[in-house]
Design a protein around this motif. Structure first.
Motif, PDB file in Angstrom:
ATOM      1  N   HIS A  10       0.863  -1.197   0.000  1.00  0.00           N
ATOM      2  CA  HIS A  10       0.000   0.000   0.000  1.00  0.00           C
ATOM      3  C   HIS A  10       0.891   1.236   0.000  1.00  0.00           C
ATOM      4  CE1 HIS A  10      -3.903   1.960   1.708  1.00  0.00           C
ATOM      5  NE2 HIS A  10      -3.218   2.819   0.960  1.00  0.00           N
ATOM      6  N   ASP A 240      -4.359  -5.102   4.731  1.00  0.00           N
ATOM      7  CA  ASP A 240      -3.062  -4.497   5.005  1.00  0.00           C
ATOM      8  C   ASP A 240      -3.096  -3.681   6.284  1.00  0.00           C
ATOM      9  OD1 ASP A 240      -3.389  -1.629   4.578  1.00  0.00           O
ATOM     10  OD2 ASP A 240      -3.270  -1.922   2.418  1.00  0.00           O
ATOM     11  N   GLY A 265       1.600  -2.428   5.000  1.00  0.00           N
ATOM     12  CA  GLY A 265       1.311  -1.268   4.162  1.00  0.00           C
ATOM     13  C   GLY A 265       1.745   0.007   4.856  1.00  0.00           C
TER      14      GLY A 265
END
Length: 312
Positions: A10, A240, A265
């Motif tokens: 991410h 995430d 992330g």
């Protein structure tokens, strides 16, 4: 984490020609305007033990009434990102943007991105100008992505309607919209019909882990579906840790999803680095049952989704 092993699923980029639009959008949503360039991204990754960042563009590519502009913008973003990855495949990956709600355009761009640009996956916003991802008209796209066993990142965006005054949209409404679209996918059978594609929900899935057993009651409202079916579909997502790795969130997420469904992330640069490092520390200090779980969250689970990044 001293070993620079993390795979960040991410992480965002801002192409030069979209800097003004992204800064204006962030300011309008009550959020700090992000800045990004390749060099600063790699420097951030080195400081935070991130080996590879999977880049995505986290905003609508065009307005709702101009599908031609959306197709052109998605193509430009994807070709720009592909060039970054081509130059540094060790440090970057690529989630390609699609011009939804234009299904034909999204199908064409997905094929081009996956086949020609060698994208690692696709990014979809949680709603496409008010249309959520369980929409029946999106069925051809899900069928194609499932046939390809594609990896899909569902990134939150602002829900329809006016925001609450003095509460930034990314802070409050993004987790809500992630939850909303994930449940919409489940009650419309997207997850039960299409098991080959892998779907990542950012920010620990919004409110899904915390309220999963409440949401399972949706199975009592649909003929032929049980609460257990809904829970199984909820657990079929990957989640995430961006902007959520706190002392109450992590135990809830791991208890619900298991360590095998959790991915690291950073949300850089939308989440300023100085905000994100505390969440990194919480991840490092969390008392996992075993060292294999810590490695799975930081890297191992992402290696399974992106085999090109697997270590020998």
């Amino acid at each position: 984490m001293t070993d620079p092993a993390r795979i960040d699923v991410h992480q965002h980029l801002i192409p030069p020609d979209r800097r003004g639009a992204i800064a204006g959008r962030a300011t309008a949503q009550g959020w700090p305007a992000p800045a990004w360039d390749e060099r600063s991204a790699i420097a951030m990754m080195d400081r935070r033990s991130i080996a590879t960042g999977m880049l995505s563009y986290a905003a609508p590519v065009a307005g709702p009434d101009d599908p031609g502009a959306a197709r052109a913008a998605a193509r430009g973003i994807n070709e720009y990102t592909a060039e970054l990855v081509k130059d540094r495949p060790d440090r970057f990956g690529h989630f390609a943007a699609l011009p939804l709600p234009d299904v034909d355009g999204a199908l064409a761009e997905a094929a081009y991105a996956l086949d020609e640009l060698r994208a690692d996956g696709l990014v979809l916003l949680s709603n496409a100008h008010g249309r959520y991802l369980g929409d029946r008209e999106f069925e051809p796209l899900w069928a194609e992505l499932d046939a390809r066993a594609a990896v899909v990142l569902v990134h939150p965006t602002a829900p329809p309607g006016a925001p609450l005054p003095d509460l930034p949209v990314p802070l409050v409404d993004f987790p809500y919209d992630t939850t909303r679209t994930a449940l919409h996918m489940i009650v419309n059978g997207v997850r039960s019909r299409y098991r080959r594609m892998k779907v990542i929900l950012p920010h620990a899935g919004g409110f899904l882990p915390y309220a999963a057993h409440r949401f399972a009651a949706a199975g009592r409202l649909r003929p032929g579906v049980t609460p257990e079916d809904v829970l199984a579909d909820l657990r079929s997502f990957h989640f995430d840790t961006a902007f959520v790795a706190g002392p109450t969130t992590l135990p809830t997420l791991l208890a619900f999803a298991g360590a095998g469904r959790v991915l690291y992330g950073s949300d850089f640069p939308m989440l300023p680095e100085e905000w994100g490092t505390g969440f990194d520390t919480a991840l490092d200090e969390h008392p996992y049952p075993g060292p294999e779980d810590r490695y799975a969250v930081n890297r191992g689970n992402a290696e399974l989704l992106f085999p090109r990044l697997a270590r020998g």
